[in-house]
Design an enzyme around this catalytic site. Structure first.
Site, PDB file in Angstrom:
ATOM      1  N   ASN A   1      35.587  -5.724   8.893  1.00 54.97           N
ATOM      2  CA  ASN A   1      35.943  -5.498   7.496  1.00 54.97           C
ATOM      3  C   ASN A   1      37.360  -5.163   7.506  1.00 54.97           C
ATOM      4  OD1 ASN A   1      35.838  -3.432   4.905  1.00 54.97           O
ATOM      5  ND2 ASN A   1      34.943  -5.134   4.674  1.00 54.97           N
TER       6      ASN A   1
ATOM      7  N   THR B   1      28.636  -9.974  11.687  1.00 57.87           N
ATOM      8  CA  THR B   1      27.384  -9.999  11.733  1.00 57.87           C
ATOM      9  C   THR B   1      26.656 -10.503  10.404  1.00 57.87           C
ATOM     10  OG1 THR B   1      27.140  -7.618  10.778  1.00 57.87           O
ATOM     11  CG2 THR B   1      27.444  -8.027  13.157  1.00 57.87           C
TER      12      THR B   1
ATOM     13  N   SER C   1      32.024 -15.560   2.607  1.00 55.78           N
ATOM     14  CA  SER C   1      32.115 -17.039   2.305  1.00 55.78           C
ATOM     15  C   SER C   1      32.839 -17.732   3.790  1.00 55.78           C
ATOM     16  CB  SER C   1      32.950 -17.230   1.276  1.00 55.78           C
ATOM     17  OG  SER C   1      32.975 -18.625   1.109  1.00 55.78           O
TER      18      SER C   1
ATOM     19  N   LEU D   1      23.665   0.769  -1.250  1.00 51.79           N
ATOM     20  CA  LEU D   1      22.155   0.615  -1.569  1.00 51.79           C
ATOM     21  C   LEU D   1      21.397   0.912  -0.371  1.00 51.79           C
ATOM     22  CD1 LEU D   1      22.246  -1.932  -4.315  1.00 51.79           C
ATOM     23  CD2 LEU D   1      22.345   0.620  -4.496  1.00 51.79           C
TER      24      LEU D   1
ATOM     25  N   ARG E   1      48.214 -10.701  13.751  1.00 50.28           N
ATOM     26  CA  ARG E   1      48.539  -9.606  13.123  1.00 50.28           C
ATOM     27  C   ARG E   1      48.760  -8.738  14.456  1.00 50.28           C
ATOM     28  NH1 ARG E   1      44.574  -7.526   8.627  1.00 50.28           N
ATOM     29  NH2 ARG E   1      43.057  -8.260  10.254  1.00 50.28           N
TER      30      ARG E   1
ATOM     31  N   TYR F   1      44.015 -18.335  -0.403  1.00 48.02           N
ATOM     32  CA  TYR F   1      44.088 -17.614   0.587  1.00 48.02           C
ATOM     33  C   TYR F   1      45.682 -17.248   0.884  1.00 48.02           C
ATOM     34  CZ  TYR F   1      42.373 -15.243   4.910  1.00 48.02           C
ATOM     35  OH  TYR F   1      41.874 -14.273   6.053  1.00 48.02           O
TER      36      TYR F   1
END
Length: 599
Positions: A142, A211, A221, A279, A422, A483
């Site tokens: 992430n 994952t 996406s 949640l 990066r 993007y």
């Protein structure tokens, strides 16, 4: 116990990643020159040594640790420093800068590896009983700050690693539905499906290390969403572990059956999608799967300019054709793409470097404005051939030209390589990051222009030479996703400089009709703009959902929306303060990421 292999692929900088962008032909002349970084004079920054990191001791009671060990086994509930470091962050630029600079303010306290859903339930109940925090961990890819513990969190923070829940459970071949455990990484999942002749068709940039559960938790996406849909279209059923009744281990699993559609009130399935662990813990997903295509080809096309390319993609989206990929790069990204192509020889070199440019000039094209596009066709041979014919009629109508499948093969080969850029830039004291947004077709060009302008103004504000490029990555009937990739050499305040640029880009998104993110999620990186995106009442509804379903704040608290009502200040004024490292850790961030820029 699982080995610590998570996410060394995007380079903590502590250990090598084995991929060298400096070996790519043309890479240095394009991006390095654009940001003012001379590889011959730049001084690589010092990489941190793991043993030198300042890792505070874990905040976990002996009783809780003993309980967790009793659930998963002594070796599978660990407070080992390396495990805690690896599980504390994702792979945003902010994450990587802070870890390299030893500026981490809060680590997770214990990492737990459950074997199955029953153990997940027991861990959740133990955390609730001990008033601890649970942050579900998939691949750790992430880039929106969805994994980090809050720096002022005083409770024990458990990183719940789902990597062992990695099996294809079953396939309903009649319905084209598969039950798959949420911790499976992309390649492992496709290998298991492929062995039975099926594919999910979901290939995000992070595919090799992310994952299925993470895709659902962030509304991911993939590159082939034009055919297979986003994960929100693909995921039909879910199993989500929540606190059980009175801690008894019963009735703690939220179950959404895998059905094509339903009219049963507000969609709980949609509530789970994009919830980023707030949640509960996603343990299994029922997904739509497709038979492996008989044929798959990626073809390359050129357009005379960006506007023409976008107009072509819009007509394709409105037509009856169904390619699996429709992508077009702006002129800057086109230059980058061509510069990082493999070296050509003989007739291929003559064609690419002499014949093709001459043909474009005869058509009246400005070679500084040309834009490359990749379009993919999948299905049986006759279907793919028919789709290609229909697409190329629309391309020709708009003045585009096809250049065959050769560049498409290269695109397929290197489509997962770009994130490594990066790490190379960080090694040289420079930033490279991405931001993406979805918008209606009417706003694609205005938003693109606004973002380019906002980024350039931000570069001027921090007094640094910068670079930004973009591509249209996903098409829909009513709009598209843009993007953006941007880069610059760090000055004296890397995080502050990054915030200035990132903030300008994000604000340009919402000011010009775009979303704060298309598929990277919200976390804490994008939450300062959430109210502008979905309205104050939208935030109130979302906050009410989280507070009502998780009153103790057990599940990944303060992600997506803050717990408290936001101040009246706009994100334009508050976002920098919300995401900047301050205090005694600020100086190491600056000093340990600085590099010498060339002329």
């Amino acid at each position: 116990m699982s080995d610590v292999k998570h996410m060394k692929w995007w380079g903590w900088g502590v250990e090598g990643v084995g991929f060298h962008w400096q070996d790519k032909p043309g890479f240095a002349p394009i991006v390095m020159k654009a940001i003012g970084l001379d590889l011959h004079t730049a001084s690589p920054v010092e990489k941190p040594v793991f043993e030198d990191l300042s890792i505070a001791g874990p905040v976990v009671s002996d009783d809780l640790l003993a309980t967790l060990k009793g659930i998963v086994g002594d070796d599978d509930a660990t407070i080992a420093p390396m495990e805690r470091v690896v599980h504390t962050y994702g792979k945003s630029l902010r994450d990587l800068v802070r870890i390299r600079a030893d500026a981490v303010e809060r680590y997770v306290d214990v990492v737990v590896y459950p074997d199955d859903e029953q153990e997940v339930q027991a861990v959740v109940d133990a955390a609730v009983a001990a008033d601890a925090v649970i942050i579900p961990f998939g691949g750790g890819s992430n880039i929106a700050g969805s994994l980090e513990p809050m720096k002022d969190e005083t409770r024990a923070v458990i990183s719940l690693d789902l990597g062992r829940l990695n099996r294809l459970v079953s396939i309903d071949e009649t319905s084209g539905l598969a039950r798959i455990q949420a911790g499976v990484q992309g390649p492992d999942m496709e290998e298991q499906l492929g062995a039975k002749g099926w594919t999910l068709g979901h290939f995000p940039d992070s595919f090799t290390h992310s994952t299925l559960g993470g895709w659902v938790a962030t509304r991911s996406s993939g590159m082939q969403s034009d055919k297979y849909g986003d994960i929100a279209d693909i995921a039909r059923g879910l199993r989500v572990v929540r606190p059980s009744v009175d801690g008894t281990g019963t009735d703690g699993t939220l179950v959404i059956r895998g059905i094509p559609s339903a009219s049963n009130g507000p969609s709980v399935r949609e509530m789970i999608l994009g919830s980023e662990g707030r949640l509960g813990v996603i343990t299994e997903v029922t997904v739509q799967v497709h038979r492996l295509p008989e044929k798959r080809d990626v073809y390359a096309y050129f357009f005379p300019n960006w506007r023409t390319g976008i107009e072509t993609m819009q007509e394709l989206a409105a037509s009856d054709v169904h390619p699996s990929i429709t992508r077009v790069s702006d002129a800057r990204e086109t230059e980058f793409t061509l510069a990082t192509s493999k070296e050509r020889h003989g007739f291929s070199k003559f064609t690419a470097e002499t014949v093709l440019p001459a043909l474009m000039r005869r058509k009246g094209w400005n070679l500084d404005e040309i834009c490359i596009s990749f379009i993919a066709y999948e299905g049986d041979t006759a279907y793919a051939k028919r789709q290609k014919k229909l697409v190329e009629a629309i391309v020709k109508k708009h003045g585009g030209m096809g250049v065959g499948a050769g560049p498409g093969v290269l695109y397929d080969q290197k489509k997962f390589d770009t994130p490594y850029l990066r790490d190379f830039l960080l090694d040289m004291g420079a930033a490279g990051d991405v931001s993406e947004s979805a918008m209606p077709w009417s706003q694609v060009i205005p938003l693109y222009d606004a973002v380019r302008k906002a980024a350039d103004q931000a570069f001027d504000e921090i007094g640094i030479q910068g670079w930004i490029m973009a591509h249209m990555s996903h098409s829909y009937h009513s709009g598209a996703c843009l993007y953006f990739t941007f880069a610059f050499v760090f000055g004296d305040d890397p995080i502050g400089e990054y915030d200035t640029v990132k903030r300008a880009i994000q604000q340009a998104f919402v000011d010009n009709g775009g979303s704060i993110s298309h598929h990277h999620g919200v976390g804490v990186e994008h939450s300062p703009w959430i109210e502008q995106d979905i309205s104050p009442q939208g935030v109130a509804v979302m906050r009410g959902l989280f507070e009502a379903t998780d009153p103790k704040g057990t599940f990944n608290p303060r992600k997506v929306v803050p717990d408290a009502a936001p101040a009246s200040n706009t994100a334009r004024r508050s976002a920098g303060a919300a995401a900047t490292v301050t205090g005694p850790d600020a100086e190491p961030v600056a000093t340990r990421t600085r590099a010498t820029a060339g002329s």
